[in-house]
Design an enzyme around this catalytic site. Structure first.
Site, PDB file in Angstrom:
ATOM      1  NE  ARG A  23       8.768 -11.263   6.421  1.00 23.38           N
ATOM      2  CZ  ARG A  23       9.878 -10.763   6.949  1.00 23.38           C
ATOM      3  NH1 ARG A  23       9.848  -9.665   7.646  1.00 23.38           N
ATOM      4  NH2 ARG A  23      11.011 -11.398   6.787  1.00 23.38           N
ATOM      5  NE  ARG A  27       9.807  -5.400  11.665  1.00 24.62           N
ATOM      6  CZ  ARG A  27      10.974  -5.480  11.054  1.00 24.62           C
ATOM      7  NH1 ARG A  27      12.064  -5.134  11.667  1.00 24.62           N
ATOM      8  NH2 ARG A  27      11.035  -5.902   9.805  1.00 24.62           N
ATOM      9  NE  ARG A  36       9.298  -8.312  18.019  1.00 24.34           N
ATOM     10  CZ  ARG A  36      10.335  -8.058  18.777  1.00 24.34           C
ATOM     11  NH1 ARG A  36      10.228  -8.164  20.085  1.00 24.34           N
ATOM     12  NH2 ARG A  36      11.477  -7.703  18.244  1.00 24.34           N
ATOM     13  CG  ASP A  72      11.728 -16.313  10.027  1.00 27.82           C
ATOM     14  OD1 ASP A  72      11.476 -15.134   9.736  1.00 27.82           O
ATOM     15  OD2 ASP A  72      12.787 -16.878   9.681  1.00 27.82           O
ATOM     16  CE1 TYR A 147      19.153 -14.645   6.332  1.00 25.98           C
ATOM     17  CE2 TYR A 147      17.654 -15.876   4.928  1.00 25.98           C
ATOM     18  CZ  TYR A 147      18.082 -14.674   5.454  1.00 25.98           C
ATOM     19  OH  TYR A 147      17.460 -13.521   5.102  1.00 25.98           O
TER      20      TYR A 147
HETATM   21  O1  CP3 Z   1       4.257 -12.543   6.060  1.00 26.28           O
HETATM   22  C1  CP3 Z   1       3.909 -12.673   7.249  1.00 26.28           C
HETATM   23  O2  CP3 Z   1       3.169 -11.857   7.803  1.00 26.28           O
HETATM   24  C2  CP3 Z   1       4.320 -13.930   8.005  1.00 26.28           C
HETATM   25  C3  CP3 Z   1       5.522 -13.837   8.734  1.00 26.28           C
HETATM   26  C4  CP3 Z   1       6.921 -13.943   8.132  1.00 26.28           C
HETATM   27  C5  CP3 Z   1       8.061 -13.602   8.891  1.00 26.28           C
HETATM   28  N1  CP3 Z   1       9.174 -13.947   8.169  1.00 26.28           N
HETATM   29  C6  CP3 Z   1       8.033 -13.026  10.226  1.00 26.28           C
HETATM   30  C7  CP3 Z   1       9.206 -12.323  10.741  1.00 26.28           C
HETATM   31  C8  CP3 Z   1       7.372 -14.443   6.902  1.00 26.28           C
HETATM   32  C9  CP3 Z   1       6.575 -14.922   5.711  1.00 26.28           C
HETATM   33  C10 CP3 Z   1       8.800 -14.450   6.953  1.00 26.28           C
HETATM   34  C11 CP3 Z   1       9.636 -14.944   5.854  1.00 26.28           C
HETATM   35  C12 CP3 Z   1      11.073 -14.623   5.862  1.00 26.28           C
HETATM   36  N2  CP3 Z   1      11.937 -14.572   6.924  1.00 26.28           N
HETATM   37  C13 CP3 Z   1      11.813 -14.424   4.675  1.00 26.28           C
HETATM   38  C14 CP3 Z   1      11.272 -14.476   3.269  1.00 26.28           C
HETATM   39  C15 CP3 Z   1      10.572 -13.215   2.884  1.00 26.28           C
HETATM   40  C16 CP3 Z   1      11.463 -12.028   2.630  1.00 26.28           C
HETATM   41  O3  CP3 Z   1      11.329 -11.057   3.374  1.00 26.28           O
HETATM   42  O4  CP3 Z   1      12.230 -12.061   1.680  1.00 26.28           O
HETATM   43  C17 CP3 Z   1      13.155 -14.194   5.061  1.00 26.28           C
HETATM   44  C18 CP3 Z   1      14.302 -13.906   4.121  1.00 26.28           C
HETATM   45  C19 CP3 Z   1      13.222 -14.294   6.483  1.00 26.28           C
HETATM   46  C20 CP3 Z   1      14.425 -14.182   7.353  1.00 26.28           C
HETATM   47  C21 CP3 Z   1      14.249 -13.141   8.397  1.00 26.28           C
HETATM   48  N3  CP3 Z   1      13.492 -13.293   9.546  1.00 26.28           N
HETATM   49  C22 CP3 Z   1      14.791 -11.836   8.433  1.00 26.28           C
HETATM   50  C23 CP3 Z   1      15.681 -11.257   7.360  1.00 26.28           C
HETATM   51  C24 CP3 Z   1      14.347 -11.218   9.616  1.00 26.28           C
HETATM   52  C25 CP3 Z   1      14.723  -9.869  10.207  1.00 26.28           C
HETATM   53  C26 CP3 Z   1      14.315  -8.662   9.585  1.00 26.28           C
HETATM   54  C27 CP3 Z   1      12.915  -8.592   9.042  1.00 26.28           C
HETATM   55  O5  CP3 Z   1      12.785  -8.686   7.819  1.00 26.28           O
HETATM   56  O6  CP3 Z   1      11.951  -8.421   9.802  1.00 26.28           O
HETATM   57  C28 CP3 Z   1      13.506 -12.144  10.288  1.00 26.28           C
HETATM   58  C29 CP3 Z   1      12.782 -11.935  11.534  1.00 26.28           C
HETATM   59  C30 CP3 Z   1      11.304 -11.807  11.352  1.00 26.28           C
HETATM   60  N4  CP3 Z   1      10.523 -12.714  10.690  1.00 26.28           N
HETATM   61  C31 CP3 Z   1      10.456 -10.787  11.864  1.00 26.28           C
HETATM   62  C32 CP3 Z   1       9.148 -11.111  11.487  1.00 26.28           C
HETATM   63  C33 CP3 Z   1       7.893 -10.365  11.823  1.00 26.28           C
HETATM   64  C34 CP3 Z   1      10.914  -9.597  12.677  1.00 26.28           C
HETATM   65  C35 CP3 Z   1      10.766  -9.891  14.110  1.00 26.28           C
HETATM   66  C36 CP3 Z   1      10.496  -8.641  14.922  1.00 26.28           C
HETATM   67  O7  CP3 Z   1      11.478  -7.920  15.190  1.00 26.28           O
HETATM   68  O8  CP3 Z   1       9.337  -8.437  15.279  1.00 26.28           O
END
Ligand code: CP3
Length: 337
Positions: A23, A27, A36, A72, A147
């Site tokens: 990640r 943020r 954002r 994502d 999911y």
């Molecule tokens: O790693 C990186 O920099 C690449 C981007 C990335 C995102 N999601 C961007 C994102 C990656 C690799 C993911 C994977 C992801 N998404 C997983 C597996 C990794 C983990 O955390 O276990 C899962 C379970 C998700 C599902 C998901 N997407 C969730 C639970 C959320 C919301 C809360 C959170 O963790 O941020 C998202 C949205 C999401 N995906 C955001 C980002 C940057 C947040 C969006 C924002 O509000 O800016």
């Protein structure tokens, strides 16, 4: 192409260990938060130019050894004809819980699966310093199914676990579909320039070992095999699943990425002649600031053999992480050489 990351994946000796952060584009970065305010997460991730900008943000700030494409795990899901929103996690309009619902999923052509991610990989590869590896990724079949069945990220995913017991056939069919779709998607990401791919099995640990063996293993193994046969380097990540780590270490993967609950030296001693490892600093320690981060990183480097080790956190970096902590992590890893 050879870089520190691919060398570590091949368990070759390295001038220093590679480092990237799960990640890393997100943020905790002021430049991401600024973008954002103008664009939603969906807008950022569905526009290849914007996704490339966000992918490069952490690389411009820190000398990280890999960039992970900004997308994502849900990015390929619209191609199945499934509607969802981010709020902030994925929320599915109509969760998939029946045989009819699984059978109604689209069978997309490869080009229809997250074309924006493939385009962003191509753009990013052109912009990336040549010593920096590019990573693609996907959700593991089980974590995606979590999911799709539950409808959102709910603690313990009870509807999913109920379905696993009452209607395993429905889940087998769903997992098989996801496994095939993800294998093709990962291969396309490698063709678009990814040096390696990470498979996120964030919710791996929900089932008992024996239920996991019956329901999940065959599909995960088939996906990993298909990807490996195309010579795509695989990093398999699991989280919060101490009872499954040994099973995952024997799956067909090049790297196993584990969270901070796991003892990396023990895993290395047992499986290090066959696979590499990634991890595993507790992301919460970085919240504590630069000093605890430095100490934890030094401890990790002291305990884990350098060959076949990719330094990372044990799960995604937390939004309120101070930049100084990331700086400290980078400095300690760079100072080792
Ligand atoms: O790693 C990186 O920099 C690449 C981007 C990335 C995102 N999601 C961007 C994102 C990656 C690799 C993911 C994977 C992801 N998404 C997983 C597996 C990794 C983990 O955390 O276990 C899962 C379970 C998700 C599902 C998901 N997407 C969730 C639970 C959320 C919301 C809360 C959170 O963790 O941020 C998202 C949205 C999401 N995906 C955001 C980002 C940057 C947040 C969006 C924002 O509000 O800016």
């Amino acid at each position: 192409m050879s870089n520190l990351l691919t060398q570590a994946i091949a368990r070759e000796s390295v001038s220093r260990r590679p480092l990237w952060i799960m990640r890393q584009a997100g943020r905790y970065l002021p430049e991401y938060r600024k973008l954002r305010t103008r664009y939603s997460f969906k807008e950022l991730s569905r526009n290849p130019e914007l996704a490339t900008t966000v992918t490069l943000q952490p690389i411009e700030r820190f000398p990280l050894d890999a960039a992970i494409i900004f997308a994502d795990i849900m990015s390929p899901i619209p191609a199945l004809g499934v509607d969802f929103e981010f709020n902030p996690g994925p929320e599915i309009a109509e969760p998939i819980r029946t045989l009819a619902a699984v059978k109604a999923l689209h069978d997309p052509d490869p080009e229809e699966v997250a074309p924006e991610v493939i385009a962003a990989l191509k753009l990013t590869q052109k912009e990336l310093p040549k010593e920096t590896a590019l990573l693609g990724f996907c959700g593991a079949p089980w974590t995606l199914a979590a999911y799709l069945v539950e409808g959102r990220g709910k603690n313990g995913f009870p509807k999913l676990r109920a379905l696993a017991r009452t209607e395993p056939k429905i889940l087998h069919l769903l997992l098989e579909r996801l496994s095939k779709l993800m294998a093709r998607y990962l291969i396309r990401q490698a063709e678009a320039g990814a040096d390696a791919v990470q498979i996120f099995d964030s919710w791996a640990g929900l089932l008992s070992r024996s239920d996991w063996e019956q329901l999940v293993r065959p599909h995960l193994e088939a996906m990993l095999d298909t990807v490996g046969k195309s010579n795509v380097r695989r990093i398999l990540f699991l989280q919060n699943a101490p009872h499954l780590v040994e099973a995952y270490a024997t799956l067909p993967t090049d790297v196993l990425a584990v969270d901070w609950r796991e003892n990396l030296p023990n895993l290395q001693a047992k499986y290090g002649d066959r696979i590499a490892f990634q991890g595993n600093i507790d992301p919460a320690i970085l919240i504590g600031g630069a000093e605890p981060t430095r100490t934890a990183t030094l401890e990790l480097l002291r305990q884990v053999k350098a060959t076949g080790h990719i330094v990372n956190l044990g799960h995604g970096i937390l939004p309120d992480t101070p930049i100084e902590s990331v700086q400290a992590l980078v400095e300690v890893v760079h100072d080792e050489s």
